[in-house]
Design an enzyme around this catalytic site. Structure first.
Site, PDB file in Angstrom:
ATOM      1  N   GLN A 131      53.371  51.564   2.100  1.00 21.34           N
ATOM      2  CA  GLN A 131      53.865  52.363   0.983  1.00 21.34           C
ATOM      3  C   GLN A 131      54.567  51.440  -0.008  1.00 21.34           C
ATOM      4  O   GLN A 131      55.589  50.840   0.320  1.00 21.34           O
ATOM      5  CB  GLN A 131      54.842  53.407   1.541  1.00 21.34           C
ATOM      6  CG  GLN A 131      55.393  54.386   0.545  1.00 21.34           C
ATOM      7  CD  GLN A 131      56.276  55.399   1.257  1.00 21.34           C
ATOM      8  OE1 GLN A 131      55.846  56.093   2.162  1.00 21.34           O
ATOM      9  NE2 GLN A 131      57.529  55.459   0.862  1.00 21.34           N
ATOM     10  N   SER A 134      59.531  51.289  -3.376  1.00 19.81           N
ATOM     11  CA  SER A 134      60.808  50.700  -3.787  1.00 19.81           C
ATOM     12  C   SER A 134      60.625  49.356  -4.481  1.00 19.81           C
ATOM     13  O   SER A 134      59.691  48.609  -4.191  1.00 19.81           O
ATOM     14  CB  SER A 134      61.726  50.525  -2.578  1.00 19.81           C
ATOM     15  OG  SER A 134      62.086  51.773  -2.034  1.00 19.81           O
ATOM     16  N   GLU A 249      57.656  61.526   4.550  1.00 17.33           N
ATOM     17  CA  GLU A 249      58.412  60.448   5.185  1.00 17.33           C
ATOM     18  C   GLU A 249      59.703  60.982   5.783  1.00 17.33           C
ATOM     19  O   GLU A 249      60.075  60.645   6.916  1.00 17.33           O
ATOM     20  CB  GLU A 249      58.723  59.356   4.169  1.00 17.33           C
ATOM     21  CG  GLU A 249      59.508  58.189   4.755  1.00 17.33           C
ATOM     22  CD  GLU A 249      59.900  57.163   3.708  1.00 17.33           C
ATOM     23  OE1 GLU A 249      60.229  56.038   4.093  1.00 17.33           O
ATOM     24  OE2 GLU A 249      59.869  57.495   2.509  1.00 17.33           O
TER      25      GLU A 249
END
Length: 388
Positions: A131, A134, A249
């Site tokens: 993923q 961030s 998540e």
């Protein structure tokens, strides 16, 4: 019965997981921290087991029938996981993000062709996903991502940096949130892409953590070219896809911790008995308070199973978990005394140090606590929004 027969025919039964003092390893690290060849071996074992699940019809119980799934409600998947937990299953941590976050997001927001091309392979045990959300300057404020994608004909060219990425060293594809319209309001200028992790311009660098492991990485994207067919959702709708993925998540973060916390409670009681603190009414009171908090968190999580995947209420699970992990570590530190910070070799003492340091990371994992509390205040409780 068919699930039990499938499992019993392939795997040995798991030994009882009591919190018996001094038996086996303490296993108190909260983050999966293997690296290098060991990590790749774990990934290979997880993929092999996922292929067996798929062949037997248990690989994607909640997936659409049209894409090879069983089309069943989420309750069936939970029941299967409970049955599977009775057996010695390979460590599935390398596939957790793909099966719990990336796959569901592609299935929910991608085209049928994209589901077949990108998601089905995850559930068939053929691919691993990571993923790419961030960034160094966009963790808590995810909508502030600066990684950009520029359209060039039928392709997009992506440039930027991602950080705190799990599985990137061995992942086949990454779900990347990037900015495609710098002039739009920040939540509206984002688009989601599937990025092949072996594409030219992708560089993965492991990060050494406070606990000593390297379970996270930073990913540098330099002029990475992907086809428009890799775009998930319409241009500018990346935030909608991201919030759906993050809800999955947070659900996964809350789901898998109840048994581990129960074992931690038993180990804490053993620690109190061996340090002479169990006769202390204040120590017993703190232990009982923690027991109550963990039971409440479990009941809350079971109730929230009925909430839609994108429900903001899902953040409650994650907030309870991160707080409880911290409280477990703090009680261990109080009971262990100096042996918590100086390794004397005693079983069940210094190992708690890794638990408490790992608990710091769970204040960020799945969404920073402060951001989630603001989301609950505004979207669930209806409180006035913070000044923008």
């Amino acid at each position: 019965m068919r699930a039990l027969e499938f499992l019993a025919a392939r795997l040995p039964r798991r030994a009882a997981r009591a919190g018996e003092w001094g038996v086996g390893t303490e296993d108190l690290a909260l983050f999966h921290e293997t690296s290098g060849e060991e990590e790749r071996q774990e990934c290979a074992a997880a993929l092999a087991w996922q292929r067996e699940r798929w062949a037997a019809g248990f690989g994607w119980l909640t997936g659409p029938l049209a894409h090879g799934g069983a089309g069943l409600p989420a309750g069936y998947d939970r029941l299967y996981r409970q049955l599977e937990d009775r057996f010695e299953v390979p460590d599935m941590n390398p596939l957790r993000i793909g099966l719990g976050t990336v796959g569901p997001a592609i299935a929910a927001y991608g085209t049928p062709e994209q589901v077949d091309r990108f998601a089905v392979g995850l559930y068939r045990g053929e691919r691993v996903a990571c993923q790419l959300f961030s960034e160094p300057d966009a963790g808590s404020d995810l909508a502030g991502v600066r990684t950009r994608a520029v359209r060039e004909g039928a392709d997009w060219v992506i440039t930027g940096q991602k950080v705190w990425t799990s599985n990137a060293t061995f992942a086949d594809l990454g779900l990347a949130l990037v900015r495609t319209d710098p002039d739009a309001p920040k939540h509206r200028g984002l688009t989601m892409f599937v990025v092949p992790m072996d594409a030219p311009g992708v560089r993965v660098v492991p990060l050494r953590q406070l606990t000593g492991g390297t379970s996270f990485t930073e990913v540098f994207l330099t002029d990475v070219r992907v086809s428009d067919e890799h775009r998930i959702g319409a241009p500018g709708e990346g935030w909608r896809v991201a919030t759906g993925a993050l809800a999955g998540e947070r659900r996964a973060v809350g789901d898998r911790w109840h048994e581990r916390n129960a074992r931690a409670l038993e180990l804490l009681r053993g620690l109190a008995e061996r340090t002479g603190r169990w006769e202390d009414p204040l120590a017993r009171q703190e232990w009982a308070r923690l027991y109550s908090r963990l039971r409440i968190a479990r009941f809350q999580q079971e109730r929230m199973q009925q909430v839609a995947l994108g429900g903001a209420e899902r953040a409650v699970d994650k907030l309870l978990l991160s707080t409880n992990l911290r409280l477990v570590g703090e009680l261990a530190a109080e009971l262990a005394g100096p042996a918590f910070t100086a390794d004397t070799g005693e079983w069940g003492h210094y190992g708690w140090n890794r638990w408490l340091m790992g608990a710091l990371g769970y204040r960020i994992a799945g969404g920073t606590e402060e951001i989630l509390k603001t989301m609950l205040a505004e979207r669930v409780l209806g409180l006035p929004k913070e000044p923008r």
